[in-house]
Motif scaffolding. Structure first.
Motif, PDB file in Angstrom:
ATOM      1  N   GLN A  47       0.857  -1.184   0.000  1.00  0.00           N
ATOM      2  CA  GLN A  47       0.000   0.000   0.000  1.00  0.00           C
ATOM      3  C   GLN A  47       0.893   1.234   0.000  1.00  0.00           C
ATOM      4  O   GLN A  47       1.780   1.355   0.852  1.00  0.00           O
ATOM      5  CB  GLN A  47      -0.924  -0.005   1.216  1.00  0.00           C
ATOM      6  N   ASP A  48       0.663   2.114  -0.947  1.00  0.00           N
ATOM      7  CA  ASP A  48       1.470   3.326  -1.095  1.00  0.00           C
ATOM      8  C   ASP A  48       2.968   3.020  -1.159  1.00  0.00           C
ATOM      9  O   ASP A  48       3.794   3.718  -0.576  1.00  0.00           O
ATOM     10  CB  ASP A  48       1.196   4.318   0.037  1.00  0.00           C
ATOM     11  N   ILE A  67      -7.464  -4.582   5.306  1.00  0.00           N
ATOM     12  CA  ILE A  67      -6.496  -3.502   5.122  1.00  0.00           C
ATOM     13  C   ILE A  67      -7.291  -2.204   4.997  1.00  0.00           C
ATOM     14  O   ILE A  67      -8.192  -2.098   4.171  1.00  0.00           O
ATOM     15  CB  ILE A  67      -5.669  -3.701   3.837  1.00  0.00           C
ATOM     16  N   TYR A  68      -6.954  -1.219   5.807  1.00  0.00           N
ATOM     17  CA  TYR A  68      -7.674   0.063   5.810  1.00  0.00           C
ATOM     18  C   TYR A  68      -6.890   1.129   5.067  1.00  0.00           C
ATOM     19  O   TYR A  68      -5.659   1.159   5.103  1.00  0.00           O
ATOM     20  CB  TYR A  68      -7.929   0.529   7.250  1.00  0.00           C
ATOM     21  N   SER A  73     -11.844   0.221   3.179  1.00  0.00           N
ATOM     22  CA  SER A  73     -11.063  -0.984   3.486  1.00  0.00           C
ATOM     23  C   SER A  73     -11.210  -2.036   2.392  1.00  0.00           C
ATOM     24  O   SER A  73     -12.127  -1.993   1.580  1.00  0.00           O
ATOM     25  CB  SER A  73     -11.511  -1.583   4.822  1.00  0.00           C
ATOM     26  N   ASN A  74     -10.276  -2.974   2.401  1.00  0.00           N
ATOM     27  CA  ASN A  74     -10.317  -4.162   1.547  1.00  0.00           C
ATOM     28  C   ASN A  74     -10.173  -5.375   2.453  1.00  0.00           C
ATOM     29  O   ASN A  74      -9.328  -5.379   3.352  1.00  0.00           O
ATOM     30  CB  ASN A  74      -9.150  -4.182   0.560  1.00  0.00           C
ATOM     31  N   THR A  75     -10.962  -6.408   2.209  1.00  0.00           N
ATOM     32  CA  THR A  75     -10.824  -7.666   2.931  1.00  0.00           C
ATOM     33  C   THR A  75     -10.173  -8.668   1.999  1.00  0.00           C
ATOM     34  O   THR A  75     -10.684  -8.949   0.906  1.00  0.00           O
ATOM     35  CB  THR A  75     -12.194  -8.186   3.408  1.00  0.00           C
ATOM     36  N   ILE A  76      -9.035  -9.185   2.429  1.00  0.00           N
ATOM     37  CA  ILE A  76      -8.257 -10.125   1.634  1.00  0.00           C
ATOM     38  C   ILE A  76      -8.480 -11.523   2.191  1.00  0.00           C
ATOM     39  O   ILE A  76      -8.467 -11.720   3.404  1.00  0.00           O
ATOM     40  CB  ILE A  76      -6.761  -9.752   1.690  1.00  0.00           C
ATOM     41  N   LEU A  77      -8.668 -12.479   1.303  1.00  0.00           N
ATOM     42  CA  LEU A  77      -8.876 -13.872   1.690  1.00  0.00           C
ATOM     43  C   LEU A  77      -7.695 -14.703   1.213  1.00  0.00           C
ATOM     44  O   LEU A  77      -7.318 -14.646   0.038  1.00  0.00           O
ATOM     45  CB  LEU A  77     -10.162 -14.410   1.073  1.00  0.00           C
ATOM     46  N   GLU A  87     -13.741  -8.559  -0.362  1.00  0.00           N
ATOM     47  CA  GLU A  87     -14.643  -7.411  -0.315  1.00  0.00           C
ATOM     48  C   GLU A  87     -13.827  -6.141  -0.403  1.00  0.00           C
ATOM     49  O   GLU A  87     -12.687  -6.091   0.062  1.00  0.00           O
ATOM     50  CB  GLU A  87     -15.432  -7.387   0.993  1.00  0.00           C
ATOM     51  N   ALA A  88     -14.451  -5.092  -0.962  1.00  0.00           N
ATOM     52  CA  ALA A  88     -13.781  -3.793  -1.036  1.00  0.00           C
ATOM     53  C   ALA A  88     -14.816  -2.686  -0.909  1.00  0.00           C
ATOM     54  O   ALA A  88     -15.928  -2.808  -1.415  1.00  0.00           O
ATOM     55  CB  ALA A  88     -13.037  -3.657  -2.355  1.00  0.00           C
ATOM     56  N   GLU A  89     -14.433  -1.632  -0.230  1.00  0.00           N
ATOM     57  CA  GLU A  89     -15.301  -0.464  -0.091  1.00  0.00           C
ATOM     58  C   GLU A  89     -14.870   0.599  -1.102  1.00  0.00           C
ATOM     59  O   GLU A  89     -14.501   1.704  -0.749  1.00  0.00           O
ATOM     60  CB  GLU A  89     -15.216   0.086   1.327  1.00  0.00           C
TER      61      GLU A  89
END
Length: 121
Positions: A47-48, A67-68, A73-77, A87-89
């Motif tokens: 990230q960045d 990860i925020y 946020s993103n949810t990694i599986l 999932e991702a916002e």
């Protein structure tokens, strides 16, 4: 004169068809090269430009990781030796639609959340 014109036109068409076939074959070979499976089993979450996590996919137990980035946020599986964004916002959900990380050339990317999941070198 007309016969000469027809012969040159036919020759031009054959050359054009050969060029098109060559471009098609080069594109096909390029696609096969880019989409080949990775030999690496180690994935990084970046990230960045900062590596947040590194996983040996064959050794990690099944887990979810969030990860925020700001208010998003993103949810990694990680499951069965594979990694994906569950999932991702973010508005477009491109990272979720990309599916599992498969190739060195095609990392999973979430631009709104500045997140990249890629195979480590």
């Amino acid at each position: 004169m007309r016969k000469l014109f027809v012969e040159s036109k036919t020759k031009s068409v054959k050359i054009l068809m050969a060029v098109i076939a060559g471009i098609f074959l080069l594109s096909l070979l390029g696609s096969i090269y880019v989409l080949r499976p990775s030999g690496s089993r180690r994935a990084e979450v970046v990230q960045d430009g900062r590596v947040l996590y590194t996983f040996e996919l064959d050794r990690v137990q099944n887990q979810e990781l969030t990860i925020y980035y700001g208010d998003s946020s993103n949810t990694i599986l990680i499951q069965d030796g594979e990694i994906c964004v569950l999932e991702a916002e973010c508005p477009d959900q491109t990272c979720v639609k990309m599916g599992k990380l498969y190739s060195d050339s095609l990392p999973i990317v979430c631009l709104p959340n500045h997140l990249i999941i890629r195979f480590a070198e």
